[in-house]
Write a protein that holds these residues in place. Sequence first.
Motif, PDB file in Angstrom:
ATOM      1  N   ASP A 259       0.748  -1.011   0.132  1.00 14.78           N
ATOM      2  CA  ASP A 259       0.169  -0.069  -0.011  1.00 14.78           C
ATOM      3  C   ASP A 259       1.220   1.032   0.428  1.00 14.78           C
ATOM      4  O   ASP A 259       0.767   1.869  -0.685  1.00 14.78           O
TER       5      ASP A 259
ATOM      6  N   LEU B  85       2.453   6.404  -7.190  1.00 21.40           N
ATOM      7  CA  LEU B  85       1.380   7.742  -7.626  1.00 21.40           C
ATOM      8  C   LEU B  85       2.207   8.657  -7.880  1.00 21.40           C
ATOM      9  O   LEU B  85       1.698   9.882  -8.474  1.00 21.40           O
TER      10      LEU B  85
ATOM     11  N   PRO C 170      -4.754   8.658  -7.248  1.00 20.95           N
ATOM     12  CA  PRO C 170      -5.315   6.755  -6.679  1.00 20.95           C
ATOM     13  C   PRO C 170      -6.283   6.528  -7.263  1.00 20.95           C
ATOM     14  O   PRO C 170      -6.910   5.331  -7.403  1.00 20.95           O
TER      15      PRO C 170
ATOM     16  N   THR D 182       2.611   1.754  -3.248  1.00 21.25           N
ATOM     17  CA  THR D 182       1.892   2.411  -4.124  1.00 21.25           C
ATOM     18  C   THR D 182       1.661   4.245  -3.732  1.00 21.25           C
ATOM     19  O   THR D 182       1.494   3.906  -5.087  1.00 21.25           O
ATOM     20  N   THR D 183       0.982   3.884  -3.669  1.00 24.29           N
ATOM     21  CA  THR D 183       0.946   5.329  -2.419  1.00 24.29           C
ATOM     22  C   THR D 183       2.262   6.427  -2.708  1.00 24.29           C
ATOM     23  O   THR D 183       2.030   7.832  -3.441  1.00 24.29           O
TER      24      THR D 183
ATOM     25  N   LYS E  71      -5.668   1.957 -10.486  1.00 23.74           N
ATOM     26  CA  LYS E  71      -5.130   0.699  -9.582  1.00 23.74           C
ATOM     27  C   LYS E  71      -4.190   0.442  -9.843  1.00 23.74           C
ATOM     28  O   LYS E  71      -4.404  -0.642 -10.846  1.00 23.74           O
TER      29      LYS E  71
END
Length: 263
Positions: A126, A133, A140, A129-130, A144
């Motif tokens: 998590d 991006l 976000p 990904t944050t 996906k």
Amino acid sequence: MLSRLSRPRIVALCSLPVVGLIGVAVFAPLPFSVAQPGLTANVLGKNAGTPVITVSGTPTRKTSGELRMTTIEATSPGTRVSLGQVVDNWFRGDRAVMPYDAVYPTGDTVKEIERHNTAQMRQSQDAATTAALDHLKKDPADVKVTLRLADVGGPSAGLLFSLGIVDKLDGDGSGGDLTGGRTIAGTGTIDADGKVGAVGGVALKTQAARRDGATVFLVPKAECADAHTNLPKGLRLIPVTSLDGAVDSLVALEKGTGKIPSC
């Protein structure tokens, strides 16, 4: 990043002429674990037949290089090694004797440890990904990202996950591979702000990386000294403290311009 090594073999010696404190010490279980270089996995490719990184909601690009996360393998949870095993493995460059609690800090059973490592992996994915991006200035809500990596737990693939997402969506920012077509390996936790943290077991991970074809290894800056221990020939170390810095270093390496930090 940790995967499990089969239970160590202990040879029982019977009918010794003298059984004293030395014999007890040699075979008594100690609070250590023996670790060795583990598997590596290309986050830009597939693992167990499934893409490690899947993105929807925005176009992705083809990649030609590899970004390999690295692991160590350790003796199974609950296993305690003997003094004899500690001595046998202490001076081996391809083994490390580590405090048991440093390898398995939470839980007493295999299931408890696996739950803990799985939770750490999810949190790491998590955050990765944050961070990726945010680095790419992408919303976000519009993108996906799904990350899948079988049989591996813990948080230390965070940096490589983030770099893999960046490479699939943007590459080096001008259409080229972030890797420059190289096999690049590394390790490091990452938080949602893109800060890279230390992980442990770096000296073993460099060996796993070189074994699997890497020529560059991204290492948390705080662990540069550890990474130099038994550093394999032909593996270049690049210290990192943030996702932005890691991307900048790889772009400079790929383009052959700019200053690339070194340990």
